[in-house]
Design a protein around this motif. Structure first.
Motif, short mmCIF file in Angstrom:
data_model
loop_
_atom_site.label_atom_id
_atom_site.label_comp_id
_atom_site.label_asym_id
_atom_site.label_seq_id
_atom_site.Cartn_x
_atom_site.Cartn_y
_atom_site.Cartn_z
N ASP A 380 0.83 -1.20 0.00
CA ASP A 380 0.00 0.00 0.00
C ASP A 380 0.86 1.26 0.00
O ASP A 380 0.59 2.21 -0.75
CB ASP A 380 -0.93 0.02 1.22
N GLU A 381 1.89 1.26 0.83
CA GLU A 381 2.75 2.45 0.89
C GLU A 381 3.55 2.59 -0.39
O GLU A 381 3.79 3.71 -0.87
CB GLU A 381 3.68 2.39 2.09
N LEU A 384 1.34 4.31 -2.83
CA LEU A 384 1.17 5.71 -2.47
C LEU A 384 2.38 6.54 -2.87
O LEU A 384 2.24 7.64 -3.43
CB LEU A 384 0.92 5.84 -0.96
N ASP A 388 2.68 9.49 -5.82
CA ASP A 388 2.88 10.84 -5.26
C ASP A 388 3.83 11.63 -6.17
O ASP A 388 4.95 11.99 -5.80
CB ASP A 388 3.44 10.74 -3.84
#
Length: 461
Positions: A380-381, A384, A388
């Protein structure tokens, strides 16, 4: 910026060129329009014959052409020759396939009947003269991935190339002339950036394609929007390179080094942000920095050189400022980070860790051999961090887990997802991005149709 050949390895100006004046620009626009009227009626077989002839000539010029490209923009000469060979491959690809890619399409018979027609079809027709504003980093390939499909579709091309590769620009015009294309099918405009707007506003120019910076893309898009002209834009990129625990780490490291430093890192689709799962972060980062440190930087005419100079003094300064800003913000330099002394516009392969969102290098494209490494706690990170960014050109993911692959393909905001491999353009696959990386597609059937008038032909019952 003067129109000149300046050797990036030495900083020496080898030749300067006079910009074309208004009369010469007008002559070439008239010629483009007149040539289009007849060239558009040629058949695919004739266009393919001419394009294959151009490919043959390009391959005959490989050694000389490689040296020219390296002298003008600095990439290692082996990479310059490989770029030229890739152009010949794309030319033959379109020569072989354009007729089928642009063949008339017949809608479903039930839909034809429902429309009240006895017959209907969709036909692809050329638009006319297309202006191509192209960059210096792949001075042959960037042009050819526009020129080959545009010429096969029956359009004619006007090339405004970067001002530091005028020799390459003139070579390309001469190549198509020698291949037998009618005069005016492909012309180089030796003009500065300030003259582009006037050419684009001319009604004889029907469309435009640009590969370059975000500001240049905004300018072309604004004028084209005002004039209601079709555009394709391929702008910057800050591609993520995600490494998960199941990845083949040795291979991922080897590819990561190449992906970040090919063409001295001056590539929109170069991997720039390396996002590594915490389980393999230490091992990957150590080996990656070691591989970057081991590269040989030097004379681009030397066959053993891995990394040549950047294309300009300004490019080096821009890269230095990004690195220095990151270091002031707390980033750790794992290798490189300092410009060497001596002549030429060199910057060493550099790896930065400890990147935060307030550092410029997190938001801006590092157009040179500088890599940023991020630690991700989980998938998930990783997604992200990858998303970004204002850019969305391509992406790379390294994992053996099919479920992870599905998640990345679903959620990464990019025009391409390359699994266990390095992003690379190929004539068979569409190329382009989302967000501030631009819009439209080059290459494949999608690319050749971008500059076609998609025409509905309907026959009453």
């Amino acid at each position: 910026m003067p129109i000149a050949t300046v050797n990036p390895a030495t900083g020496e100006t080898l030749r300067t060129y006079e910009a074309m004046g208004e009369e010469e620009i007008e002559r070439r626009l008239q010629l483009a329009e007149a040539t289009f009227r007849t060239y558009r009626t040629t058949g695919f077989e004739e266009r393919a014959r001419l394009l294959r002839q151009a490919a043959d000539l390009l391959e005959e010029d490989l050694e000389e052409l490689g040296a020219l490209v390296t002298t003008e923009m600095g990439k290692p000469v082996a990479q310059s020759r490989a770029e030229a060979a890739k152009c010949a491959k794309a030319m033959r690809w379109y020569a072989d396939r354009a007729a089928s890619l642009l063949a008339d399409e017949e809608p479903d018979a039930a839909d034809v009947k429902d429309s009240g027609a006895s017959r209907a079809l969709v036909r692809y027709r050329p638009l006319g003269p297309v202006l191509a504003v192209m960059p210096w980093n792949f001075p042959l390939w960037q042009v050819m991935r526009f020129a080959a499909p545009a010429l096969m579709a029956g359009n004619v091309g006007l090339l405004k190339h970067a001002s530091n590769v005028p020799g390459t620009a003139l070579y390309l015009e001469d190549l198509f002339h020698r291949a037998g294309f009618p005069e005016g099918c492909f012309q180089t405009l030796l003009i500065g950036s300030a003259a582009v707007d006037g050419v684009l506003r001319d009604e004889r120019v029907r469309a435009a394609t640009l590969t370059g910076s975000e500001p240049a893309g905004r300018a072309v898009a604004a004028t084209s929007g005002e004039m209601i002209k079709k555009t394709v834009l391929e702008l910057g990129g800050s591609d993520p390179f995600v490494v998960m625990p199941s990845a083949d780490l040795d291979r991922a490291v080897r590819v990561a080094v190449t992906a970040r430093t090919q063409n001295a890192g001056q590539s929109c689709i170069a991997a720039k942000r390396f996002i590594v799962h915490e389980a393999v972060y230490g091992a990957f980062t150590e080996r990656f920095a070691e591989g970057m440190r081991a590269l040989r930087m030097g004379d681009p005419m030397d066959e053993e050189t891995d990394v040549g100079p950047l294309s300009s003094e300004q490019g080096v300064r821009d890269l230095e400022e990004l690195v220095q800003d990151a270091v002031r913000g707390g980033a750790r330099v794992l290798c490189g980070g300092e410009r060497p002394g001596g002549p030429g516009w060199y910057y060493p392969p550099t790896v930065l860790a400890g990147i935060t969102r307030d550092m410029r290098v997190h938001r801006e494209e590092a157009f040179g051999p500088v890599a940023t490494v991020y630690r991700a706690d989980d998938l998930d990170e990783a997604v992200l961090i990858a998303n970004d960014s204002d850019f969305g050109l391509s992406s790379n993911v390294w994992t053996q887990d099919d479920a992870e692959v599905d998640r990345f393909v679903r959620d990464l905001e990019a025009g391409g997802v390359y699994v266990n491999g390095m992003t690379a353009s190929h004539p068979a696959f569409p190329f382009g991005g989302v967000k501030r990386s631009g819009y439209g597609r080059e290459l494949s059937g999608h690319g050749i149709r971008e500059f076609c008038n998609i025409t509905t032909v309907w026959h009453g019952a």
